[in-house]
Design a protein around this motif. Structure first.
Motif, PDB file in Angstrom:
ATOM      1  N   GLY A 195       1.054  -1.348   0.628  1.00 48.69           N
ATOM      2  CA  GLY A 195       0.230  -0.204   0.059  1.00 48.69           C
ATOM      3  C   GLY A 195       0.891   1.225   0.676  1.00 48.69           C
ATOM      4  O   GLY A 195       0.512   2.168   0.079  1.00 48.69           O
ATOM      5  N   THR A 196       1.724   1.355   0.035  1.00 49.71           N
ATOM      6  CA  THR A 196       2.770   2.485   0.140  1.00 49.71           C
ATOM      7  C   THR A 196       3.274   3.596  -0.928  1.00 49.71           C
ATOM      8  O   THR A 196       2.091   4.300  -1.118  1.00 49.71           O
ATOM      9  CB  THR A 196       4.360   2.014  -0.492  1.00 49.71           C
ATOM     10  OG1 THR A 196       4.722   1.165   1.262  1.00 49.71           O
ATOM     11  CG2 THR A 196       5.270   2.950   0.128  1.00 49.71           C
ATOM     12  N   ASN A 197       2.895   2.645  -2.157  1.00 50.49           N
ATOM     13  CA  ASN A 197       2.606   3.680  -2.982  1.00 50.49           C
ATOM     14  C   ASN A 197       2.446   2.347  -4.706  1.00 50.49           C
ATOM     15  O   ASN A 197       2.572   1.043  -4.495  1.00 50.49           O
ATOM     16  CB  ASN A 197       4.372   4.061  -3.836  1.00 50.49           C
ATOM     17  CG  ASN A 197       4.672   3.923  -3.977  1.00 50.49           C
ATOM     18  OD1 ASN A 197       5.530   2.110  -4.359  1.00 50.49           O
ATOM     19  ND2 ASN A 197       6.001   4.004  -3.257  1.00 50.49           N
ATOM     20  N   LEU A 198       1.981   3.264  -6.110  1.00 51.03           N
ATOM     21  CA  LEU A 198       2.075   1.793  -7.098  1.00 51.03           C
ATOM     22  C   LEU A 198       3.557   1.384  -6.955  1.00 51.03           C
ATOM     23  O   LEU A 198       3.139   0.126  -7.551  1.00 51.03           O
ATOM     24  CB  LEU A 198       1.590   3.028  -8.581  1.00 51.03           C
ATOM     25  CG  LEU A 198      -0.003   3.342  -8.633  1.00 51.03           C
ATOM     26  CD1 LEU A 198       0.021   4.028  -9.685  1.00 51.03           C
ATOM     27  CD2 LEU A 198      -1.023   1.963  -8.651  1.00 51.03           C
ATOM     28  N   MET A 199       4.632   1.363  -7.056  1.00 55.09           N
ATOM     29  CA  MET A 199       5.553   1.019  -7.453  1.00 55.09           C
ATOM     30  C   MET A 199       5.552  -0.510  -6.683  1.00 55.09           C
ATOM     31  O   MET A 199       6.285  -1.222  -6.982  1.00 55.09           O
ATOM     32  CB  MET A 199       7.062   2.226  -7.285  1.00 55.09           C
ATOM     33  CG  MET A 199       8.177   1.524  -7.211  1.00 55.09           C
ATOM     34  SD  MET A 199       8.436   1.689  -8.783  1.00 55.09           S
ATOM     35  CE  MET A 199       9.693   2.438  -9.966  1.00 55.09           C
ATOM     36  N   GLU A 200       6.065  -0.228  -5.526  1.00 52.71           N
ATOM     37  CA  GLU A 200       6.023  -0.830  -4.009  1.00 52.71           C
ATOM     38  C   GLU A 200       5.004  -1.864  -4.050  1.00 52.71           C
ATOM     39  O   GLU A 200       4.647  -3.419  -4.773  1.00 52.71           O
ATOM     40  CB  GLU A 200       5.749  -0.441  -2.767  1.00 52.71           C
ATOM     41  CG  GLU A 200       6.832   0.563  -2.593  1.00 52.71           C
ATOM     42  CD  GLU A 200       8.295  -0.111  -2.810  1.00 52.71           C
ATOM     43  OE1 GLU A 200       8.228  -1.588  -3.071  1.00 52.71           O
ATOM     44  OE2 GLU A 200       9.087   0.879  -3.113  1.00 52.71           O
ATOM     45  N   LEU A 201       3.274  -1.617  -5.025  1.00 52.33           N
ATOM     46  CA  LEU A 201       2.565  -2.455  -4.838  1.00 52.33           C
ATOM     47  C   LEU A 201       3.035  -3.507  -6.170  1.00 52.33           C
ATOM     48  O   LEU A 201       2.294  -4.271  -6.459  1.00 52.33           O
ATOM     49  CB  LEU A 201       1.301  -1.847  -5.568  1.00 52.33           C
ATOM     50  CG  LEU A 201       0.037  -2.973  -5.624  1.00 52.33           C
ATOM     51  CD1 LEU A 201      -0.380  -3.283  -4.627  1.00 52.33           C
ATOM     52  CD2 LEU A 201      -1.094  -1.654  -6.378  1.00 52.33           C
ATOM     53  N   PHE A 202       3.206  -3.069  -7.442  1.00 51.34           N
ATOM     54  CA  PHE A 202       3.954  -3.873  -8.495  1.00 51.34           C
ATOM     55  C   PHE A 202       4.560  -4.424  -7.807  1.00 51.34           C
ATOM     56  O   PHE A 202       4.525  -5.570  -8.541  1.00 51.34           O
ATOM     57  CB  PHE A 202       4.378  -2.996  -9.715  1.00 51.34           C
ATOM     58  CG  PHE A 202       4.547  -3.361 -11.043  1.00 51.34           C
ATOM     59  CD1 PHE A 202       3.778  -3.310 -11.888  1.00 51.34           C
ATOM     60  CD2 PHE A 202       5.932  -3.660 -11.186  1.00 51.34           C
ATOM     61  CE1 PHE A 202       3.991  -4.848 -13.265  1.00 51.34           C
ATOM     62  CE2 PHE A 202       6.330  -4.439 -12.889  1.00 51.34           C
ATOM     63  CZ  PHE A 202       5.924  -4.844 -13.688  1.00 51.34           C
ATOM     64  N   ALA A 203       6.399  -4.391  -7.686  1.00 48.39           N
ATOM     65  CA  ALA A 203       7.253  -5.212  -6.648  1.00 48.39           C
ATOM     66  C   ALA A 203       5.685  -6.330  -6.316  1.00 48.39           C
ATOM     67  O   ALA A 203       6.431  -7.610  -6.242  1.00 48.39           O
ATOM     68  CB  ALA A 203       7.850  -4.420  -6.178  1.00 48.39           C
TER      69      ALA A 203
END
Length: 242
Positions: A195-203
């Motif tokens: 839930g941090t941001n889209l980048m972390e959600l993708f990973a």
């Protein structure tokens, strides 16, 4: 294999391919499940990545060929359905014997992608754990290489894009809807860090996609199919994911 991989295969030593096969059969459950034909392609791509990447390690820490093959296989696993064979920006992978920190920061890292040094940093114990435990949705090598691919995709020209723009934009649109649900604890297939941001959600989504594909699909079939479309593969089909 395509023409490029057939050409590369011609110059690879049989002993190197055999070593790679033996290492990945032990370490990488995704590879072990592949058909023989796909394994041959996977080995070529793993050795291509290894031979075009600079590996380094903390002084006094022996980084073996086996370790390099395991790390390289994470990249190939993510990109197996794509045309991306190597990293163009992050061409150095630095491996440490323990978790590490940056000067002035109290946080310990198991992995990060440094856009200043253009280096991927990985803690070997975390990498090892990610491949030994295959079904917990945690794999630091997959996580960090996912970051690399998003960054390289955003910096690449139209002809050098890693992902199909339409597919990635569809993923982003759906992922944006999931972020608040994750933050509220109402989308539990991923850990809270997603839930941090889209980048972390993708990973994080890619870790789950490869380590818990059936659970991911059962929990969120549309999001799973959207992720599979971005990566041009479906690991639920173990022998023939693409």
């Amino acid at each position: 294999m395509n023409v490029k991989h057939t050409f590369v295969n011609f110059f690879l030593k049989t002993s190197s391919k055999q070593e790679c096969h033996e290492v990945l059969t032990i370490w990488n459950s995704y590879y072990a499940a592949l058909s023989e034909k796909h394994q041959e392609s996977f080995v070529v791509r793993t050795l291509l990545f290894l031979n075009t990447t600079d590996f380094g390690s903390t002084e006094g820490f022996e980084l073996t060929t086996e370790m390099k093959l395991v790390i390289s296989s994470a990249f190939v696993q993510i990109t197996f359905g794509l045309k991306k064979d190597v990293l163009n920006i992050f061409k150095t992978i630095f491996v440490t014997p323990t978790s590490y920190s940056y000067t002035g920061r109290a946080i310990l890292y198991d992995g990060d992608v440094n856009t200043v040094t253009k280096r991927v940093n990985l803690s070997w114990p975390a990498v090892e754990k990610g491949f030994v435990i295959t079904n917990d949705g945690l794999n630091i090598a997959i996580h960090e290489f996912s970051h690399c691919l998003i960054i390289e995709n955003s910096n690449g020209s139209f002809l050098s894009k890693v992902f199909n723009n339409t597919d990635l934009n569809a993923w982003k649109e759906l992922a944006t809807q999931k972020l608040p649900l994750i933050r509220e604890g109402n989308f539990t297939i991923f850990r809270d860090y997603a839930g941090t941001n889209l980048m972390e959600l993708f990973a994080t989504a890619l870790e789950t996609f490869f380590e818990q594909p059936h659970e991911f699909y059962s929990y969120a079939p549309t999001f799973y199919r959207t992720t599979a479309k971005v990566l041009k593969q479906d690991p639920r089909n173990g022998k023939n994911p693409k």
